[in-house]
Design a protein around this motif. Structure first.
Motif, PDB file in Angstrom:
ATOM      1  N   TRP A   1       0.844  -1.200   0.000  1.00 37.03           N
ATOM      2  CA  TRP A   1       0.000   0.000   0.000  1.00 37.03           C
ATOM      3  C   TRP A   1       0.880   1.250   0.000  1.00 37.03           C
TER       4      TRP A   1
ATOM      5  N   SER B   1      -7.484 -17.236   4.361  1.00 37.32           N
ATOM      6  CA  SER B   1      -8.913 -16.909   4.384  1.00 37.32           C
ATOM      7  C   SER B   1      -9.217 -15.752   3.434  1.00 37.32           C
ATOM      8  N   PHE B   2     -10.173 -15.982   2.545  1.00 39.25           N
ATOM      9  CA  PHE B   2     -10.516 -14.957   1.557  1.00 39.25           C
ATOM     10  C   PHE B   2     -11.193 -13.751   2.230  1.00 39.25           C
ATOM     11  N   ILE B   3     -11.878 -14.045   3.343  1.00 33.72           N
ATOM     12  CA  ILE B   3     -12.565 -12.951   4.058  1.00 33.72           C
ATOM     13  C   ILE B   3     -11.540 -11.923   4.552  1.00 33.72           C
TER      14      ILE B   3
ATOM     15  N   LEU C   1     -10.624  -9.789   1.740  1.00 35.22           N
ATOM     16  CA  LEU C   1     -11.709  -8.848   1.414  1.00 35.22           C
ATOM     17  C   LEU C   1     -11.624  -7.581   2.265  1.00 35.22           C
ATOM     18  N   TRP C   2     -11.445  -7.788   3.577  1.00 28.22           N
ATOM     19  CA  TRP C   2     -11.431  -6.629   4.471  1.00 28.22           C
ATOM     20  C   TRP C   2     -10.122  -5.840   4.366  1.00 28.22           C
TER      21      TRP C   2
ATOM     22  N   PHE D   1     -10.764  -3.766   1.400  1.00 26.45           N
ATOM     23  CA  PHE D   1     -11.682  -2.692   1.772  1.00 26.45           C
ATOM     24  C   PHE D   1     -10.940  -1.584   2.525  1.00 26.45           C
TER      25      PHE D   1
ATOM     26  N   SER E   1     -12.396   1.426  -2.401  1.00 27.60           N
ATOM     27  CA  SER E   1     -12.639   0.238  -1.579  1.00 27.60           C
ATOM     28  C   SER E   1     -13.664  -0.666  -2.272  1.00 27.60           C
ATOM     29  N   GLY E   2     -14.713  -0.073  -2.805  1.00 31.46           N
ATOM     30  CA  GLY E   2     -15.731  -0.854  -3.516  1.00 31.46           C
ATOM     31  C   GLY E   2     -15.156  -1.539  -4.741  1.00 31.46           C
TER      32      GLY E   2
ATOM     33  N   VAL F   1     -12.764  -4.417  -3.648  1.00 32.63           N
ATOM     34  CA  VAL F   1     -13.491  -5.593  -3.145  1.00 32.63           C
ATOM     35  C   VAL F   1     -14.188  -6.301  -4.301  1.00 32.63           C
ATOM     36  N   SER F   2     -14.806  -5.510  -5.183  1.00 37.99           N
ATOM     37  CA  SER F   2     -15.494  -6.115  -6.331  1.00 37.99           C
ATOM     38  C   SER F   2     -14.519  -6.889  -7.208  1.00 37.99           C
TER      39      SER F   2
ATOM     40  N   ILE G   1     -13.508 -10.118  -5.499  1.00 40.54           N
ATOM     41  CA  ILE G   1     -14.574 -11.132  -5.507  1.00 40.54           C
ATOM     42  C   ILE G   1     -14.702 -11.758  -6.898  1.00 40.54           C
TER      43      ILE G   1
ATOM     44  N   ARG H   1     -11.720 -13.986  -7.754  1.00 34.92           N
ATOM     45  CA  ARG H   1     -11.747 -15.218  -6.956  1.00 34.92           C
ATOM     46  C   ARG H   1     -12.869 -16.152  -7.440  1.00 34.92           C
ATOM     47  N   TRP H   2     -13.974 -15.524  -7.791  1.00 35.26           N
ATOM     48  CA  TRP H   2     -15.133 -16.326  -8.225  1.00 35.26           C
ATOM     49  C   TRP H   2     -14.814 -17.068  -9.532  1.00 35.26           C
TER      50      TRP H   2
END
Lengths: 152, 261
Positions: A7, A41-43, A46-47, A50, A68-69, A72-73, A76, A79-80
């Motif tokens: 960062w 952990s993917f969570i 994510l944070w 964010f 941040s949006g 995160v998008s 996701i 990863r998806w």
């Protein structure tokens, strides 16, 4: 800690280049690399995405929630789609493509927000992509080696 | 129970939702500006070296740029200076040439053909300046030739080194009278000295009085050797010319009457 380093790397580049070019999204790049190539952990990712995006918005864009949006998008979506790729297809090249693709869209979003002349925008975009590609190659090599050592 | 994938989706959607809410309502948040200011103040600390590095690079770049501009400016000024100097020199030269032209004494050499280099040259004075054929022509007081032909605004001078110009001369030390003639190759010789002549190396030779146009006592040169040669059947002694025929730019014409006056 490494996320913070990336960062700050991005932040320092923003300070150094002072808005003359689109700064390479090294933070998101590293997040994508870690989230797609490790079993962490993917969570958590994510944070982290964010928080990093939020800090970036507070520091630079002024549109709090935008980066941040987007981060995160992007995370996701990557990863998806990545989850549909069979393990044998998760090569270094494929990984670098899955990292590059969300960054490409993030860069496009930034271009829309940035608002400069068309020529300058194109130039800034190309420089940004040129800065990203070497790092992508390095990550691809790392991933390929990791896969090779796991298979050995 | 929700599985891991569903959890990830929920967290992801929550993060996106919060982002969107922030995007929409951040401008209305009471402490939004305070948070932004604080974060900027805190981040300024680690960013300080990068900012300084950037400033240093910009300063360095500006320094190089200004130096480059300075060099180019100096080059332009130097060129201008050279141009102005040239102009000044040209105007000085033109003014000098005008002065010389207006002067009644001095005539400028305007033409000297390579084919007759040691025989003749042209000067920019003529009949309108009072010149007549036969007048002697001097360079810094030393004889260089005689006016052979005169036109309205210019004249032809036959050089002393021409084989066709014979000038009566006298050896100052011995008062022996002889004739000076050239060989068309830049040298002059003293002819017709008697065999028992006492003339020796270093003695001065000047013009002898023969007619109204040739006043006596004008230096011609000095005897440069005592070995005798034969030039056109006559005994000849080499002379070293006083005038410098290789640096012939300005001359003056003199007549006997003027000399007497």
């Amino acid at each position: 800690m490494s996320y913070l380093c990336f960062w700050f790397l991005q932040d320092f580049l923003q300070v150094f280049l002072a808005g003359n070019i689109l700064v390479p999204e090294y933070f998101l790049l590293f997040l994508l690399y870690r989230s797609l190539s490790t079993e962490e952990s993917f969570i958590f990712f994510l944070w982290i995405a964010f928080a990093g995006g939020l800090l970036w918005d507070i520091r630079w864009t002024g549109l709090i929630g935008l980066t941040s949006g987007i981060y995160v998008s992007g995370l996701i979506m990557a990863r998806w789609v990545w989850s549909f790729i069979p393990d044998t297809g998760k090569t270094g090249f494929m990984l670098s493509f899955f990292i590059w693709f969300p960054i490409f869209f993030v860069s496009l979003a930034r271009l829309v927000v940035w608002g400069m002349g068309r020529d300058l925008l194109f130039q800034a975009f190309m420089i940004q992509q040129a800065c990203i590609i070497p790092v992508l190659v390095i990550f691809a090599v790392f991933h390929s080696r990791k896969v090779a050592s796991d298979n050995a | 129970m929700i599985n891991e994938i569903e959890k990830q989706w929920i967290h992801g959607l929550c993060a996106i939702l919060i982002s969107l809410l922030l995007l929409v309502f951040s401008s209305q948040l009471k402490y939004g500006g305070v948070v932004a200011d604080m974060s900027t103040r805190i981040l300024n600390i680690p960013e300080y070296p990068v900012r300084k590095l950037r400033e240093g690079i910009i300063d360095l770049s500006m320094w190089f740029h200004s130096k480059d501009r300075l060099y180019s400016r100096v080059r332009i000024l130097e060129e201008e200076n050279t141009h102005l100097r040239t102009k000044l020199n040209i105007s000085e030269a033109v003014s000098l040439a005008r002065q010389i032209d207006q002067s009644s004494d001095i005539a400028r050499v305007t033409f000297r053909a390579p084919s007759s280099w040691w025989s003749e040259f042209r000067i920019n004075k003529g009949l309108s300046d009072g010149l007549v054929p036969g007048q002697l022509v001097l360079q810094d007081g030393a004889l260089v030739g005689r006016i052979a032909a005169v036109e309205k605004s210019f004249s032809w001078v036959e050089l002393i080194s021409s084989s066709s110009l014979l000038v009566p001369a006298v050896v100052e030390e011995t008062r022996e009278v002889a004739v000076v003639a050239g060989d068309d190759m830049g040298d002059i010789w003293l002819l017709y000295l008697p065999d028992n002549s006492n003339a020796s190396e270093g003695m001065t030779v000047s013009t002898a009085i023969v007619n109204d146009m040739s006043p006596p006592g004008i230096p011609i040169g000095t005897i440069s050797g005592t070995d005798s040669y034969y030039l056109g059947g006559a005994k000849a002694i080499p002379l070293e010319m006083k005038a410098d025929l290789s640096r012939l730019y300005e001359v003056s014409a003199i007549s006997y009457e003027e000399n007497v006056n």
